[in-house]
Scaffold this motif. Structure first.
Motif, PDB file in Angstrom:
ATOM      1  N   UNK A 290      35.995  30.984  48.901  1.00 33.47           N
ATOM      2  CA  UNK A 290      35.178  29.834  49.277  1.00 33.47           C
ATOM      3  C   UNK A 290      34.351  30.197  50.506  1.00 33.47           C
ATOM      4  N   UNK A 291      33.358  31.017  50.284  1.00 33.95           N
ATOM      5  CA  UNK A 291      32.503  31.479  51.373  1.00 33.95           C
ATOM      6  C   UNK A 291      31.447  30.417  51.663  1.00 33.95           C
ATOM      7  N   UNK A 292      31.813  29.453  52.506  1.00 32.04           N
ATOM      8  CA  UNK A 292      30.890  28.374  52.857  1.00 32.04           C
ATOM      9  C   UNK A 292      30.627  28.349  54.364  1.00 32.04           C
ATOM     10  N   UNK A 293      30.824  29.504  54.983  1.00 34.33           N
ATOM     11  CA  UNK A 293      30.464  29.612  56.393  1.00 34.33           C
ATOM     12  C   UNK A 293      28.942  29.501  56.511  1.00 34.33           C
ATOM     13  N   UNK A 294      28.431  29.124  57.685  1.00 30.26           N
ATOM     14  CA  UNK A 294      26.976  29.063  57.865  1.00 30.26           C
ATOM     15  C   UNK A 294      26.344  30.408  57.502  1.00 30.26           C
ATOM     16  N   UNK A 295      25.315  30.408  56.662  1.00 27.74           N
ATOM     17  CA  UNK A 295      24.721  31.672  56.230  1.00 27.74           C
ATOM     18  C   UNK A 295      24.122  32.457  57.387  1.00 27.74           C
ATOM     19  N   UNK A 296      24.230  33.767  57.302  1.00 27.02           N
ATOM     20  CA  UNK A 296      23.665  34.635  58.338  1.00 27.02           C
ATOM     21  C   UNK A 296      22.144  34.496  58.369  1.00 27.02           C
ATOM     22  N   UNK A 297      21.547  34.350  57.189  1.00 28.57           N
ATOM     23  CA  UNK A 297      20.095  34.207  57.074  1.00 28.57           C
ATOM     24  C   UNK A 297      19.784  32.883  56.385  1.00 28.57           C
ATOM     25  N   UNK A 298      19.627  31.789  57.154  1.00 28.85           N
ATOM     26  CA  UNK A 298      19.383  30.478  56.539  1.00 28.85           C
ATOM     27  C   UNK A 298      18.112  30.442  55.688  1.00 28.85           C
ATOM     28  N   UNK A 299      17.069  31.146  56.111  1.00 24.53           N
ATOM     29  CA  UNK A 299      15.834  31.133  55.323  1.00 24.53           C
ATOM     30  C   UNK A 299      16.043  31.761  53.956  1.00 24.53           C
ATOM     31  N   UNK A 300      16.797  32.845  53.921  1.00 25.44           N
ATOM     32  CA  UNK A 300      17.089  33.487  52.635  1.00 25.44           C
ATOM     33  C   UNK A 300      17.896  32.548  51.743  1.00 25.44           C
ATOM     34  N   UNK A 301      18.868  31.878  52.328  1.00 24.87           N
ATOM     35  CA  UNK A 301      19.700  30.953  51.560  1.00 24.87           C
ATOM     36  C   UNK A 301      18.869  29.802  51.005  1.00 24.87           C
ATOM     37  N   UNK A 302      18.012  29.225  51.836  1.00 22.05           N
ATOM     38  CA  UNK A 302      17.148  28.128  51.362  1.00 22.05           C
ATOM     39  C   UNK A 302      16.171  28.617  50.305  1.00 22.05           C
ATOM     40  N   UNK A 303      15.663  29.831  50.487  1.00 27.03           N
ATOM     41  CA  UNK A 303      14.761  30.393  49.482  1.00 27.03           C
ATOM     42  C   UNK A 303      15.457  30.597  48.154  1.00 27.03           C
TER      43      UNK A 303
END
Length: 254
Positions: free
Chosen positions: A88-101
């Motif tokens: 359950x890897x739901x830690x804040x993403x290292x790269x939020x822009x990549x995640x949103x993209x």
């Protein structure tokens, strides 16, 4: 030392017997609660099964409580195996822009898959996917619509299904003897199970949902195991579908 511990955790094996036991208990709890809730509502209405009808409170309670129960059991299994943070890897993403993209790409991809799936269902002359019972309840009024968005689109479907299928199930499959670390066989198997869980939508719904499940598995892999892109894309798609249905019920769309 911490990196070595994480590496050992990622390589920890899972026996087939333990996997079957884990899958059976999670599925059993989910199905048990989803049946128990309507039964409780039936008893509360006087036990008249012939005149019993599906209501918003009943379906919402069933969706939320069954998912919550399944997540509790799945979490307990993952914690007992020391795999909770990895699965359950739901830690804040290292790269939020990549995640949103990736989430935006996921939204567009799932919408496209639904469109292609609809054409394939027509070409194969399969019954159309009918979820009118759900949309009728979800669009009964503004309060119903808001509750379905929050409790179903975001919690039960977006958050819950991603933790269960792309999180718990994929992690368990990738630790099995003979499949250790094999991402795509695990992705295909979880997609098939994800599709079968939507059997109430008919064969066409199973095929389309399985395809979406495979795409979401790719999204998790593309986001280096982090589930947020999957969660956001899944919840956004369900929100979009319910919003379109609600707009149609108001006469804004035809």
């Amino acid at each position: 030392m911490k990196q070595r511990s994480l590496a050992r955790n990622r390589l920890r094996r899972l026996s087939w017997l333990r996997f079957v036991l884990q899958l059976a208990t999670v599925a059993g709890v989910y199905l048990g609660v989803s049946v128990a809730v309507p039964f409780a509502f039936l008893l509360g209405s006087g036990g008249d099964a012939q005149n019993f009808v599906m209501t918003n409170p009943m379906l919402l309670s069933s969706a939320v409580l069954s998912m919550l129960a399944a997540l509790i059991v799945a979490r307990a299994w993952l914690a007992s195996d020391g795999c909770l943070r990895h699965a359950w890897s739901i830690r804040p993403p290292v790269n939020p822009r990549r995640t949103l993209g990736l989430a935006a790409l996921g939204l567009g991809g799932i919408v496209a898959l639904f469109g292609l799936g609809g054409m394939a269902i027509d070409a194969l002359d399969l019954p159309k996917v009918d979820i009118s019972m759900i949309t009728d309840l979800a669009t009964a009024g503004p309060v119903s619509f808001a509750l379905w968005i929050v409790l179903v689109a975001w919690f039960a479907a977006g958050f819950g299904e991603e933790l269960l299928y792309r999180g718990f199930l994929m992690d368990r499959l990738m630790r099995l003897r003979g499949m250790r670390g094999a991402k795509w066989p695990a992705a295909i198997i979880q997609a098939a199970i994800f599709g079968l869980a939507h059997l109430y939508q008919g064969l066409g719904g199973v095929l389309v949902t399985a395809t979406v499940g495979l795409f979401l598995a790719w999204l998790r892999i593309a986001n280096r195991g982090n589930l947020w892109a999957c969660i956001l894309a899944h919840a956004a798609v369900d929100t979009l579908m319910l919003s379109l249905a609600y707009s149609e019920s108001l006469g804004w769309l035809t």
